[in-house]
Design a protein around this motif. Structure first.
Motif: not given
Length: 430
Positions: A421-430
């Motif tokens: 449920l997190t889209l990181t600032s690098d554009g990856v789901l984590s």
């Protein structure tokens, strides 16, 4: 389509309804064309009767051996036949002109629709959620660090031109997850039947759902004359065209997730940044076919179905009833749901829920048999976005953005994103 009998019975009321929309009076023109058509029909029927009478007399004259009378009557029959054909052709032409005229006149607004000129006169009827107080200046969706690399407008323009976008990676998956969440909720909880309809439709489907003849420029047509649907309202609603349904089978509640296509004619310069206004987009549509006595309640039900999705996603919104000057051509009454977009510091439309009354049903001859028998009546048709997927993506991304360029996603999407449920600032789901 308007009921010509209602216009004959009360032309002043018809013109008053048009005036509420800011349209010019049309009753006099409609009734003049209708009178000419009916006169031609009556004249052709009278000539047909004379032809039939003369035809019978021909046989009698021949039996009597009255050659002169026989030839006179035979000539009369031939003349009457030509006269009938000409009158019927005139009546058919006038009928086509009348139908075309009626097809270009907007639906009459419901009594409780507020009068007004444009969107500034719409009336707020509901508001949910409090816009988040950001500790930083919120960005628009395409500016968020975790989104920017996966929302490729340059590639969209390279492939197709302006107003197209290519979604990639995690952002494409979130977009897909939103559509699945909407469809699953409508099917599993809201009692709608999922449909996977064609997105290429015939003229008749566009006409029956009031997209033709007046708004052809707003849609795309293929070289072999199919139309790309502006919304799946078109195939879903037209699925009952020409049918006589049983009252016991109403309401029919349908939903579909499809591609939609709009030329955005007349929208030059509007929302050119980001993916708020695209030529190709996806939408989850709701359509209901109802008994006339149930359509008002059904519209409220559909509205709640759409509002509930935003509440589950945690997106603040407001609901407005559109004024007469802002309503769509075929609508009798429309509610817009506007999602809060912090990047724009504004509420923007994410769903429209409309009832058309029997306006579309008359165009496509969709009727039902009343309980206990009687003459078939026209159904009522309703449609609503539940929701526009791309605009919902914008709302989720903007409302969930964090100072570091990441995005916190709604809990309801966890089953569709593998629990991430997190889209990181690098554009990856984590």
């Amino acid at each position: 389509m308007h009921d010509i009998r209602a216009i004959r019975d009360n032309p002043d009321a018809f013109d008053a309804a048009l005036a509420r929309r800011g349209d010019a009076p049309m009753a006099a023109q409609v009734l003049a064309l209708d009178a000419a058509r009916r006169e031609r029909i009556a004249a052709s029927e009278a000539a047909q009767a004379e032809q039939n009478k003369a035809s019978k007399a021909v046989g009698a004259a021949k039996a009597k051996g009255d050659d002169a009378e026989f030839e006179r009557l035979r000539t009369l029959v031939s003349e009457k036949k030509a006269e009938v054909a000409a009158m019927q052709a005139e009546a058919k032409d006038l009928d086509a002109k009348l139908i075309d005229m009626l097809a270009r006149i907007a639906n009459a607004p419901a009594e409780n629709v507020p009068d007004g000129a444009d969107e500034n006169d719409n009336v707020e009827v509901n508001r949910w959620g409090t816009p988040r107080d950001f500790e930083f200046s919120p960005k628009e969706h395409f500016e968020i660090a975790g989104v920017a690399s996966a929302m490729d407008f340059e590639m969209g323009a390279k492939i197709s031109g302006s107003r197209f976008v290519v979604l990639k990676g995690a952002v494409a998956r979130i977009h897909r997850a939103l559509a699945q969440f909407m469809i699953d909720t409508h099917v599993d909880e809201n009692g709608l039947v999922e449909v996977n309809p064609p997105v290429l439709v015939r003229d008749e489907a566009m006409y029956g759902t009031d997209k033709l003849p007046k708004f052809g420029e707003d849609s795309y047509q293929t070289t072999n004359d199919w139309w790309l649907v502006p919304t799946s309202e078109v195939p879903l609603t037209y699925s009952v065209a020409g049918e006589i349904l049983d009252a016991a089978d109403l309401p029919i509640r349908l939903t579909a997730h499809t591609l939609c296509f709009r030329s955005e004619a007349g929208s030059a310069g509007k929302d050119t940044s980001g993916m708020l206004r695209q030529h190709q987009f996806e939408k989850v549509e709701m359509v209901s076919i109802t008994h006339p006595g149930e359509s008002d309640a059904e519209q409220k039900r559909m509205l709640r179905c759409a509002e509930d999705l935003l509440e589950r996603l945690g997106v603040p919104y407001r609901t407005v009833i559109l004024c007469t000057g802002d309503m769509g051509f075929g609508a009798r009454r429309t509610y817009d749901i506007e999602a809060w977009l912090p990047g724009q510091n504004a509420y923007r439309e994410i769903s429209s829920v409309s009832t058309t009354g029997d306006f579309q049903a008359r165009r496509m001859n969709a009727r039902f048999r009343p309980d206990g028998g009687g003459k078939p009546e026209f159904v009522h048709t309703l449609n609503g976005s539940g929701l526009a997927v791309g605009r919902c993506l914008i709302a989720v991304l903007e409302n969930g953005q964090q100072a570091d360029g990441s995005v916190t996603l709604p809990e309801v999407l966890a089953p569709y994103l593998g629990g991430k449920l997190t889209l990181t600032s690098d554009g990856v789901l984590s």
